[in-house]
Scaffold this motif. Structure first.
Motif, mmCIF file in Angstrom:
data_model
loop_
_atom_site.group_PDB
_atom_site.id
_atom_site.type_symbol
_atom_site.label_atom_id
_atom_site.label_comp_id
_atom_site.label_asym_id
_atom_site.label_seq_id
_atom_site.Cartn_x
_atom_site.Cartn_y
_atom_site.Cartn_z
ATOM 1 N N MET A 196 8.200 -0.590 16.386
ATOM 2 C CA MET A 196 7.062 -1.437 16.705
ATOM 3 C C MET A 196 5.722 -0.694 16.720
ATOM 4 S SD MET A 196 8.127 -4.374 16.576
ATOM 5 C CE MET A 196 6.550 -5.104 16.977
ATOM 6 N N PRO A 197 5.653 0.568 17.156
ATOM 7 C CA PRO A 197 4.359 1.257 17.079
ATOM 8 C C PRO A 197 3.813 1.335 15.662
ATOM 9 C CG PRO A 197 5.812 2.426 18.570
ATOM 10 C CD PRO A 197 6.644 1.376 17.906
ATOM 11 N N VAL A 198 4.654 1.737 14.717
ATOM 12 C CA VAL A 198 4.170 1.852 13.342
ATOM 13 C C VAL A 198 3.980 0.476 12.713
ATOM 14 C CG1 VAL A 198 6.381 1.974 12.098
ATOM 15 C CG2 VAL A 198 4.426 3.256 11.258
ATOM 16 N N VAL A 199 4.768 -0.515 13.104
ATOM 17 C CA VAL A 199 4.583 -1.874 12.609
ATOM 18 C C VAL A 199 3.221 -2.404 13.048
ATOM 19 C CG1 VAL A 199 5.371 -4.263 12.837
ATOM 20 C CG2 VAL A 199 7.033 -2.442 12.430
ATOM 21 N N ALA A 200 2.868 -2.175 14.312
ATOM 22 C CA ALA A 200 1.566 -2.629 14.813
ATOM 23 C C ALA A 200 0.422 -1.957 14.070
ATOM 24 C CB ALA A 200 1.460 -2.343 16.312
ATOM 25 N N VAL A 201 0.573 -0.670 13.785
ATOM 26 C CA VAL A 201 -0.476 0.056 13.052
ATOM 27 C C VAL A 201 -0.632 -0.504 11.638
ATOM 28 C CG1 VAL A 201 -1.076 2.281 12.037
ATOM 29 C CG2 VAL A 201 -0.287 2.167 14.393
ATOM 30 N N LEU A 202 0.486 -0.761 10.967
ATOM 31 C CA LEU A 202 0.410 -1.272 9.601
ATOM 32 C C LEU A 202 -0.133 -2.699 9.563
ATOM 33 C CD1 LEU A 202 3.592 0.137 7.841
ATOM 34 C CD2 LEU A 202 1.348 1.159 8.207
ATOM 35 N N PHE A 222 -1.624 2.571 18.293
ATOM 36 C CA PHE A 222 -2.299 3.111 17.118
ATOM 37 C C PHE A 222 -2.023 4.602 16.920
ATOM 38 C CE2 PHE A 222 -5.909 4.553 14.605
ATOM 39 C CZ PHE A 222 -5.905 3.611 13.605
ATOM 40 N N VAL A 223 -2.380 5.422 17.897
ATOM 41 C CA VAL A 223 -2.219 6.870 17.761
ATOM 42 C C VAL A 223 -0.751 7.235 17.642
ATOM 43 C CG1 VAL A 223 -2.600 9.085 18.861
ATOM 44 C CG2 VAL A 223 -4.365 7.332 18.977
ATOM 45 N N LYS A 224 0.080 6.638 18.484
ATOM 46 C CA LYS A 224 1.506 6.942 18.464
ATOM 47 C C LYS A 224 2.123 6.595 17.119
ATOM 48 C CE LYS A 224 5.876 5.892 20.781
ATOM 49 N NZ LYS A 224 6.540 5.093 21.844
ATOM 50 N N GLY A 225 1.786 5.425 16.608
ATOM 51 C CA GLY A 225 2.372 4.987 15.345
ATOM 52 C C GLY A 225 1.964 5.862 14.185
ATOM 53 N N VAL A 226 0.682 6.213 14.093
ATOM 54 C CA VAL A 226 0.214 7.029 12.977
ATOM 55 C C VAL A 226 0.777 8.441 13.075
ATOM 56 C CG1 VAL A 226 -1.797 8.088 11.920
ATOM 57 C CG2 VAL A 226 -1.871 5.703 12.609
ATOM 58 N N MET A 227 0.727 9.049 14.256
ATOM 59 C CA MET A 227 1.164 10.425 14.403
ATOM 60 C C MET A 227 2.667 10.563 14.160
ATOM 61 S SD MET A 227 -1.507 12.137 14.856
ATOM 62 C CE MET A 227 -0.797 13.708 15.313
ATOM 63 N N VAL A 228 3.463 9.687 14.768
ATOM 64 C CA VAL A 228 4.896 9.780 14.596
ATOM 65 C C VAL A 228 5.278 9.459 13.155
ATOM 66 C CG1 VAL A 228 7.135 8.868 15.303
ATOM 67 C CG2 VAL A 228 5.379 9.279 17.004
ATOM 68 N N GLY A 229 4.671 8.402 12.617
ATOM 69 C CA GLY A 229 4.992 8.020 11.244
ATOM 70 C C GLY A 229 4.558 9.053 10.228
ATOM 71 N N ALA A 230 3.559 9.849 10.566
ATOM 72 C CA ALA A 230 3.044 10.820 9.603
ATOM 73 C C ALA A 230 3.731 12.174 9.727
ATOM 74 C CB ALA A 230 1.532 11.004 9.800
ATOM 75 N N LEU A 231 4.257 12.512 10.908
ATOM 76 C CA LEU A 231 4.721 13.883 11.141
ATOM 77 C C LEU A 231 6.229 14.029 11.245
ATOM 78 C CD1 LEU A 231 2.048 15.040 13.738
ATOM 79 C CD2 LEU A 231 2.075 15.408 11.276
ATOM 80 N N LYS A 232 6.916 13.006 11.731
ATOM 81 C CA LYS A 232 8.360 13.158 11.902
ATOM 82 C C LYS A 232 9.066 13.035 10.573
ATOM 83 C CE LYS A 232 9.257 11.914 16.694
ATOM 84 N NZ LYS A 232 10.028 11.032 17.570
ATOM 85 N N SER A 273 0.851 -1.185 0.000
ATOM 86 C CA SER A 273 0.000 0.000 0.000
ATOM 87 C C SER A 273 0.891 1.241 0.000
ATOM 88 C CB SER A 273 -0.905 0.013 1.236
ATOM 89 O OG SER A 273 -1.461 1.299 1.448
ATOM 90 N N THR A 274 0.657 2.138 -0.941
ATOM 91 C CA THR A 274 1.473 3.354 -1.028
ATOM 92 C C THR A 274 1.392 4.171 0.250
ATOM 93 O OG1 THR A 274 1.090 3.416 -3.410
ATOM 94 C CG2 THR A 274 1.867 5.434 -2.372
ATOM 95 N N PHE A 275 0.201 4.307 0.787
ATOM 96 C CA PHE A 275 0.009 5.080 2.014
ATOM 97 C C PHE A 275 0.802 4.479 3.165
ATOM 98 C CE2 PHE A 275 -2.459 5.826 5.944
ATOM 99 C CZ PHE A 275 -2.400 7.209 5.988
ATOM 100 N N ASN A 276 0.719 3.161 3.336
ATOM 101 C CA ASN A 276 1.452 2.505 4.413
ATOM 102 C C ASN A 276 2.962 2.583 4.201
ATOM 103 O OD1 ASN A 276 -1.021 1.843 5.468
ATOM 104 N ND2 ASN A 276 -1.000 -0.265 4.753
#
Length: 292
Positions: free
Chosen positions: A193-199, A281-291, A151-154
């Protein structure tokens, strides 16, 4: 103690009322399906109005679901797609994100451009079907796995997360003789691991709920995933072959609760999985999207 003004109190009350109404609007459809699945079929058919509790109590719908070979085969196919698909999804996404997050990679920007391009412009359903057909994937479970392997987004979320990992860790690992695969799987993945769990949740829900590609690419009913089986039950009233009852009235009564029980059984695994991944969930999406 901080005093609040009248306007602030009114706002808090209105906000609470709106949130409660939203919770009710969100939960009621789920509760309606649950109550219907536990009801007696004849009473449910004759009931009109808002359903706030089961009409009688019966588990015949669940018995029909769990004892039916068509639904059990659907679960088997879905688990295959889920397990194999998740392994492929996470492996390819991790490799792609690592490649695109490194400095000095040849043609990195053009490759990233074409990847992002696919988020906004796609060939459409007919070219998609022709490509799957040209690779000989029609009427195969691989048609539901390979075309959606990344998935391009992921990929962008994981790439951004990898870019936020300190470069010093990578440089230190290189000095110790580590290669790229070692750095990816022994340093980057454990730190992500946070972003891995989200994906995993994103890909898993996508595989579990997918039915459209199966409807397009599959003809053999023995290959149908569970969601397509449930869709056929609900939309096409395909209940006669699903029941082992002896009379038309019994079949009708059980069929009425069967479709609700099938929805509950197919939704429950994802609902049970989510609480274990929620903390990431929140940590993974926010960090992965903003940092980065």
């Amino acid at each position: 103690m901080i005093k609040t003004s009248l306007g602030e109190r009114i706002f808090d009350i209105c906000n609470a009322i709106i949130m409660v109404l939203m919770i009710i609007l969100t939960l009621y459809p789920m509760l309606y399906i649950l109550f219907s699945s536990l009801s007696e079929g004849n009473r449910l058919i004759s009931f009109n109005g808002i359903l706030l509790w089961p009409q009688g109590f019966s588990l015949e719908g669940y018995k029909a679901v769990l004892n039916n070979p068509v639904i059990l085969t659907g679960f088997k196919n879905t688990f295959f797609i889920l397990v194999v698909g998740l392994v492929m999804n996470m492996t390819l996404t991790s490799l792609g994100a690592y490649f695109l997050s490194r400095d000095g990679v040849m043609l990195q920007k053009p490759i990233m451009f074409f990847i992002v391009f696919t988020m906004f412009f796609q060939g459409g359903l007919v070219p998609f079907y022709l490509i799957v057909k040209s690779y000989g994937l029609l009427d195969s479970l691989w048609a539901l796995i390979l075309p959606t392997a990344v998935s391009t987004f992921n990929l962008i979320i994981m790439r951004t997360y990898f870019m936020a990992i300190p470069k010093e860790l990578e440089e230190s690992a290189f000095l110790d003789g580590a290669g790229h695969f070692t750095i990816l799987f022994r340093i980057f993945i454990p730190l992500s691991m946070p972003v891995v769990a989200v994906l995993i949740l994103y890909y898993g829900v996508g595989h579990w709920n997918s039915w459209f590609n199966a409807m397009i690419f599959l003809r053999d009913q023995d290959l149908f995933p569970i969601q397509l089986v449930v869709r056929n039950i609900i939309l096409e009233n395909d209940n006669a072959s699903m029941l082992g009852t002896t009379t038309l009235i019994q079949s009708r009564d059980v069929a009425e609760t069967l479709k609700y029980a099938a929805i509950i059984v197919t939704t429950a695994p994802i609902l049970l999985l989510y609480p274990f991944l929620q903390k990431y969930f929140v940590k993974g999406v926010m960090v992965g999207a903003l940092k980065g």
